[in-house]
Design a protein around this motif. Sequence first.
Motif, PDB file in Angstrom:
ATOM      1  N   ILE A   1       0.842  -1.178   0.000  1.00 44.03           N
ATOM      2  CA  ILE A   1       0.000   0.000   0.000  1.00 44.03           C
ATOM      3  C   ILE A   1       0.884   1.236   0.000  1.00 44.03           C
ATOM      4  CG2 ILE A   1      -1.814   1.275   1.201  1.00 44.03           C
ATOM      5  CD1 ILE A   1      -2.688  -1.431   0.072  1.00 44.03           C
ATOM      6  N   LEU A   2       0.690   2.090  -0.992  1.00 44.93           N
ATOM      7  CA  LEU A   2       1.381   3.371  -1.060  1.00 44.93           C
ATOM      8  C   LEU A   2       0.392   4.470  -0.700  1.00 44.93           C
ATOM      9  CD1 LEU A   2       3.303   2.837  -4.413  1.00 44.93           C
ATOM     10  CD2 LEU A   2       4.057   2.323  -2.083  1.00 44.93           C
ATOM     11  N   HIS A   3       0.884   5.701  -0.618  1.00 48.51           N
ATOM     12  CA  HIS A   3       0.006   6.827  -0.323  1.00 48.51           C
ATOM     13  C   HIS A   3       0.229   7.921  -1.352  1.00 48.51           C
ATOM     14  CE1 HIS A   3      -0.506   4.671   3.446  1.00 48.51           C
ATOM     15  NE2 HIS A   3      -1.583   5.416   3.623  1.00 48.51           N
ATOM     16  N   GLU A   4      -0.876   8.449  -1.849  1.00 45.83           N
ATOM     17  CA  GLU A   4      -0.858   9.434  -2.921  1.00 45.83           C
ATOM     18  C   GLU A   4      -1.254  10.793  -2.373  1.00 45.83           C
ATOM     19  OE1 GLU A   4      -2.172   9.085  -7.466  1.00 45.83           O
ATOM     20  OE2 GLU A   4      -3.894   9.144  -6.097  1.00 45.83           O
TER      21      GLU A   4
ATOM     22  N   GLU B   1       2.080   7.171   4.586  1.00 51.34           N
ATOM     23  CA  GLU B   1       1.235   8.343   4.783  1.00 51.34           C
ATOM     24  C   GLU B   1       2.014   9.464   5.455  1.00 51.34           C
ATOM     25  OE1 GLU B   1      -3.149   9.510   6.656  1.00 51.34           O
ATOM     26  OE2 GLU B   1      -2.238   7.558   7.097  1.00 51.34           O
ATOM     27  N   ALA B   2       2.922   9.091   6.361  1.00 56.00           N
ATOM     28  CA  ALA B   2       3.729  10.102   7.061  1.00 56.00           C
ATOM     29  C   ALA B   2       4.601  10.880   6.082  1.00 56.00           C
ATOM     30  CB  ALA B   2       4.588   9.435   8.127  1.00 56.00           C
ATOM     31  N   GLU B   3       5.191  10.192   5.097  1.00 55.62           N
ATOM     32  CA  GLU B   3       6.018  10.881   4.097  1.00 55.62           C
ATOM     33  C   GLU B   3       5.179  11.814   3.245  1.00 55.62           C
ATOM     34  OE1 GLU B   3       8.606   8.491   1.761  1.00 55.62           O
ATOM     35  OE2 GLU B   3       9.206   7.250   3.453  1.00 55.62           O
ATOM     36  N   ALA B   4       3.970  11.366   2.858  1.00 56.36           N
ATOM     37  CA  ALA B   4       3.091  12.215   2.057  1.00 56.36           C
ATOM     38  C   ALA B   4       2.693  13.459   2.837  1.00 56.36           C
ATOM     39  CB  ALA B   4       1.856  11.421   1.630  1.00 56.36           C
TER      40      ALA B   4
ATOM     41  N   THR C   1      -6.169  15.906  -1.169  1.00 52.39           N
ATOM     42  CA  THR C   1      -6.307  14.738  -0.292  1.00 52.39           C
ATOM     43  C   THR C   1      -4.993  13.972  -0.236  1.00 52.39           C
ATOM     44  OG1 THR C   1      -7.662  12.785   0.164  1.00 52.39           O
ATOM     45  CG2 THR C   1      -7.012  13.112  -2.109  1.00 52.39           C
ATOM     46  N   ILE C   2      -4.889  13.112   0.755  1.00 58.70           N
ATOM     47  CA  ILE C   2      -3.858  12.079   0.818  1.00 58.70           C
ATOM     48  C   ILE C   2      -4.602  10.760   0.968  1.00 58.70           C
ATOM     49  CG2 ILE C   2      -1.953  11.104   2.153  1.00 58.70           C
ATOM     50  CD1 ILE C   2      -1.241  13.948   3.027  1.00 58.70           C
ATOM     51  N   GLN C   3      -4.367   9.843   0.042  1.00 52.42           N
ATOM     52  CA  GLN C   3      -5.142   8.608   0.046  1.00 52.42           C
ATOM     53  C   GLN C   3      -4.249   7.401  -0.192  1.00 52.42           C
ATOM     54  OE1 GLN C   3      -7.869   9.433  -3.162  1.00 52.42           O
ATOM     55  NE2 GLN C   3      -6.445   8.778  -4.755  1.00 52.42           N
TER      56      GLN C   3
END
Length: 306
Positions: free
Chosen positions: A7-10, A75-78, A98-100
Amino acid sequence: MSSSSPILHELILICREDDVETVSDALMEVESLAVSVEDADADTDAEKALFGEPGMPAPKSGWERSVVKALFATEAEATEAATLILAQDWAQDVHVQTIQAVEEQDWVRLTQSQFAPVEITQDFWIVPSWHEAPPQATTIMRLDPGLAFGTGTHPTTRMCLGWIARHQDLAPGWNRVLDYGCGSGILAIGAALHGARQVDAVDIDPAAVTATQANAEANRVAERIHVGLPDAASGEYPLVLANILATPLKLLAPLLCQHLAPGAHLVLAGILERQADDLKAAYAPWLQLEVSDCEEGWILMTAQRV
């Protein structure tokens, strides 16, 4: 979504056409895994196509209202990337949509295809673990993309490492080096590989501390690199490196200059060409910054304490 897939975060930002290139560069500077730009008005009556046709002006870097998407490992990096970008003086018209979480099923293959060996100088190369080193490489840093910023692909990192390599004759005096905002530890390792006897590598992000320690061990320089949070930096250093972004570099001016020993060199990166005067003014009470390198709109600024 399969629980077995990574899972990555965008991070999704909305910005003006004039800010697209700057935002994209800044996202690459904080080592996003991928950056893409889309029309914020897609599928509406305001949608516009961008084409580069022979004899016509080159296509623009974005739309009047653009969506800029960047992938991060966590998510923390995003969130950190969004915070850093919104703090910049040019980001008044940049907004976080958003961050998703997103699923990336072929992440390993994608990563390996995007990261080839990086040439810093003719004989100094950064080489991912899955690649053979080029035959001309005599100094090799092994570094794989990971959870912290810094893989050597961005101009700011290459310019910092190039400065270190070109000034290797100063290394006998590098009994202590400070890498402030170490990310992956790439500058600290570069300094150690070029003769620095001790490097204090510090970062506000615990993930960066972990990544730097692991990368130092992988390059067999862990015994010379002391990793920690910013309060681990102490005293004066003959070389201070900081590859961050312009706004935090301005705020850090008193602190970084306090760590400079007499005759010490200061090397700063993460700065756009148009931000040079602001940085010079911020550091003027202590020393005279000059632009010593430039690549793709980014500059390297250096100074020596008298």
